[in-house]
Design an enzyme around this catalytic site. Structure first.
Site, PDB file in Angstrom:
ATOM      1  CG  HIS A 175      -0.237  -0.033   2.519  1.00 17.81           C
ATOM      2  ND1 HIS A 175      -0.130  -1.168   3.290  1.00 17.81           N
ATOM      3  CD2 HIS A 175       0.444   0.926   3.184  1.00 17.81           C
ATOM      4  CE1 HIS A 175       0.569  -0.906   4.362  1.00 17.81           C
ATOM      5  NE2 HIS A 175       0.940   0.357   4.324  1.00 17.81           N
TER       6      HIS A 175
HETATM    7  C1  T46 Z   1       2.721   0.864   6.981  1.00 13.37           C
HETATM    8  C2  T46 Z   1       3.517  -0.364   7.235  1.00 13.37           C
HETATM    9  C3  T46 Z   1       4.978  -0.090   7.415  1.00 13.37           C
HETATM   10  C4  T46 Z   1      -4.755  -0.347  13.135  1.00 13.37           C
HETATM   11  O1  T46 Z   1      -5.917  -0.590  13.528  1.00 13.37           O
HETATM   12  N1  T46 Z   1      -4.018   0.687  13.677  1.00 13.37           N
HETATM   13  C5  T46 Z   1      -2.757   0.970  13.259  1.00 13.37           C
HETATM   14  O2  T46 Z   1      -2.132   1.917  13.790  1.00 13.37           O
HETATM   15  C6  T46 Z   1      -2.189   0.197  12.198  1.00 13.37           C
HETATM   16  C7  T46 Z   1      -0.782   0.505  11.691  1.00 13.37           C
HETATM   17  C8  T46 Z   1      -2.934  -0.831  11.663  1.00 13.37           C
HETATM   18  N2  T46 Z   1      -4.189  -1.090  12.124  1.00 13.37           N
HETATM   19  C9  T46 Z   1      -4.931  -2.217  11.563  1.00 13.37           C
HETATM   20  C10 T46 Z   1      -5.275  -2.104  10.089  1.00 13.37           C
HETATM   21  C11 T46 Z   1      -5.347  -3.567   9.649  1.00 13.37           C
HETATM   22  O3  T46 Z   1      -6.638  -4.063   9.903  1.00 13.37           O
HETATM   23  O4  T46 Z   1      -4.138  -3.395  11.681  1.00 13.37           O
HETATM   24  C12 T46 Z   1      -4.358  -4.269  10.590  1.00 13.37           C
HETATM   25  C13 T46 Z   1      -3.048  -4.632   9.910  1.00 13.37           C
HETATM   26  O5  T46 Z   1      -2.542  -3.464   9.222  1.00 13.37           O
HETATM   27  P1  T46 Z   1      -1.849  -3.554   7.786  1.00 13.37           P
HETATM   28  O6  T46 Z   1      -2.371  -4.720   7.040  1.00 13.37           O
HETATM   29  O7  T46 Z   1      -1.985  -2.205   7.144  1.00 13.37           O
HETATM   30  O8  T46 Z   1      -0.325  -3.841   8.187  1.00 13.37           O
HETATM   31  P2  T46 Z   1       0.956  -3.734   7.252  1.00 13.37           P
HETATM   32  O9  T46 Z   1       2.062  -4.411   7.966  1.00 13.37           O
HETATM   33  O10 T46 Z   1       0.663  -4.160   5.874  1.00 13.37           O
HETATM   34  O11 T46 Z   1       1.249  -2.134   7.186  1.00 13.37           O
HETATM   35  C14 T46 Z   1       1.642  -1.415   8.352  1.00 13.37           C
HETATM   36  C15 T46 Z   1       0.892  -0.071   8.436  1.00 13.37           C
HETATM   37  O12 T46 Z   1      -0.526  -0.319   8.367  1.00 13.37           O
HETATM   38  C16 T46 Z   1       1.275   0.856   7.310  1.00 13.37           C
HETATM   39  O13 T46 Z   1       0.810   2.161   7.580  1.00 13.37           O
HETATM   40  O14 T46 Z   1       3.215   1.808   6.363  1.00 13.37           O
HETATM   41  O15 T46 Z   1       3.040  -1.157   8.337  1.00 13.37           O
END
Ligand code: T46
Length: 143
Positions: A51
């Site tokens: 993303h």
């Molecule tokens: C990024 C990379 C480096 C929350 O509810 N609160 C939060 O502060 C974050 C970061 C995530 N979430 C929820 C959103 C999703 O349902 O946690 C779940 C997993 O998040 P995501 O699939 O976006 O995780 P990554 O590892 O793909 O990405 C994360 C960050 O979301 C993103 O901003 O830059 O780490």
């Protein structure tokens, strides 16, 4: 890809007591932090991310282990390796990111310029390319 940087984190070392590393918002990192999160218990070879953010600025660091971070500005892709507690990667808005866990138990820590907002995410690559071609990013604040 001038606006993303590997930063060397200031470190105090002591032969007997170990190391202490630190950075400060608006001094070492060019924005205020509103949110800290960390990602752990991730199996080796796992890929996360896929993303971009419309406005969010972040600094990523890996206090333990080794994590590969691919950044894509829509034209150019670059790979950074976070394999030391003394390295941090500044990731400004408008970059597609993919993180790959290179070692078991690696921990990814992130300090972010804003609170969590799913509306700030672009999770579709074609949509990201459209944004990047139109130059829609709010990126006046390049470091
Ligand atoms: C990024 C990379 C480096 C929350 O509810 N609160 C939060 O502060 C974050 C970061 C995530 N979430 C929820 C959103 C999703 O349902 O946690 C779940 C997993 O998040 P995501 O699939 O976006 O995780 P990554 O590892 O793909 O990405 C994360 C960050 O979301 C993103 O901003 O830059 O780490």
């Amino acid at each position: 890809m001038k606006s993303n940087f590997l930063i060397s984190i200031s470190t105090h070392s002591n032969d007997k007591l170990g190391e202490l590393s630190f950075f400060e918002s608006n001094k070492d990192i060019p924005f205020d932090f509103k949110r800290i999160y960390y990602i752990y218990n991730v199996p080796k070879e796992t890929k996360r991310g896929y993303h971009a953010h419309k406005k969010l600025k972040q600094v990523l660091w890996c206090p333990y282990g080794s994590i590969e971070v691919l950044l894509d500005d829509g034209n150019e892709k670059k790979i950074y390796i976070l394999d030391s507690p003394e390295k941090a990667l500044l990731v400004l808005e408008g970059y597609w990111r993919e993180m790959k866990w290179q070692k078991k138990d690696s921990v990814l820590c992130v300090a972010a310029s804003d609170f969590y907002d799913e509306n700030d995410y672009i999770r579709d690559y074609d949509e990201f390319i459209g944004y990047s071609k139109r130059g829609d990013w709010n990126n006046e604040n390049k470091f």
